[in-house]
Scaffold this active site. Sequence first.
Site, PDB file in Angstrom:
ATOM      1  N   HIS A  56       0.846  -1.196   0.000  1.00 51.69           N
ATOM      2  CA  HIS A  56       0.000   0.000   0.000  1.00 51.69           C
ATOM      3  C   HIS A  56       0.882   1.248   0.000  1.00 51.69           C
ATOM      4  O   HIS A  56       2.036   1.216   0.453  1.00 51.69           O
ATOM      5  CB  HIS A  56      -0.900   0.018   1.233  1.00 51.69           C
ATOM      6  CG  HIS A  56      -1.997  -0.986   1.188  1.00 51.69           C
ATOM      7  ND1 HIS A  56      -3.086  -0.926   2.020  1.00 51.69           N
ATOM      8  CD2 HIS A  56      -2.193  -2.091   0.414  1.00 51.69           C
ATOM      9  CE1 HIS A  56      -3.903  -1.932   1.778  1.00 51.69           C
ATOM     10  NE2 HIS A  56      -3.371  -2.657   0.801  1.00 51.69           N
ATOM     11  N   GLU A  58       0.859   3.838   1.859  1.00 52.36           N
ATOM     12  CA  GLU A  58       1.312   4.234   3.193  1.00 52.36           C
ATOM     13  C   GLU A  58       2.511   3.411   3.646  1.00 52.36           C
ATOM     14  O   GLU A  58       3.482   3.940   4.191  1.00 52.36           O
ATOM     15  CB  GLU A  58       0.186   4.077   4.231  1.00 52.36           C
ATOM     16  CG  GLU A  58      -1.036   4.911   3.958  1.00 52.36           C
ATOM     17  CD  GLU A  58      -2.115   4.143   3.208  1.00 52.36           C
ATOM     18  OE1 GLU A  58      -1.805   3.488   2.180  1.00 52.36           O
ATOM     19  OE2 GLU A  58      -3.276   4.203   3.635  1.00 52.36           O
ATOM     20  N   CYS A  86      -6.206   1.937   5.926  1.00 51.76           N
ATOM     21  CA  CYS A  86      -6.871   0.690   6.317  1.00 51.76           C
ATOM     22  C   CYS A  86      -6.278   0.192   7.642  1.00 51.76           C
ATOM     23  O   CYS A  86      -5.358   0.787   8.197  1.00 51.76           O
ATOM     24  CB  CYS A  86      -6.684  -0.361   5.228  1.00 51.76           C
ATOM     25  SG  CYS A  86      -4.980  -0.982   5.088  1.00 51.76           S
ATOM     26  N   CYS A  89      -2.430  -0.573   7.434  1.00 47.54           N
ATOM     27  CA  CYS A  89      -1.621   0.653   7.409  1.00 47.54           C
ATOM     28  C   CYS A  89      -1.706   1.391   8.739  1.00 47.54           C
ATOM     29  O   CYS A  89      -0.705   1.960   9.197  1.00 47.54           O
ATOM     30  CB  CYS A  89      -2.066   1.542   6.257  1.00 47.54           C
ATOM     31  SG  CYS A  89      -1.723   0.794   4.641  1.00 47.54           S
TER      32      CYS A  89
END
Length: 147
Positions: A56, A58, A86, A89
Site C-alpha cells: 500500500h 502508506e 486501512c 496501514c
Amino acid sequence: MDTLFTNEYFMQIALNEAKEAFHKGEIPVGAIVVANNQIIAKSHNLTELLHDVTAHAEIQAISSAANYLGAKYLKNCTLFVTLEPCQMCTGALYWSQITKIVYGASDEKRGFKAIGGQLHPKTEVISGVLEQECADLMKTFFENKRK
C-alpha cells in the site's frame, strides 16, 4: 514562505502520486511523508506491480521515510495520504509513532474509523483535505474497472 506549505499543497502532491497509480492500473492511493516542510518520501499503491498485498502507498512511504531518516520512528513527520488508511496501514502507522496523518477521502468500509483501528495516542489526524478530488479519482478508477 511557510504559508505556501499548506495541507492542500502537500495533499496535491499525494494526489499526483495517486494519479500515477491510476495510470498504472493500481488502486489510486498516493502518499507522501513530510518533515520540516520537506518531502522525505513519496509513493503510491504498488500491489499489482509487486504482487504484494502489503504494498500500500502508506507502507511504501513509511519504509522510504524511515530509510531516509535512518530511524524506525517517524516523530515530527506528517503523512499525507489520499484515502483513509486501512487496518494494516493503521497498525504500521501506530508503530511508526508518526506525529500527524492528513488524509483526503474517507473509506467507509475499510478505513480505520470504520473498523475501529487505533493510532498512536499522540498522533494527530486531519481528514477531508481535497476530499472531493481524492474521492473522484477513486470513483473514476472503479467505474472504469466495471466497464
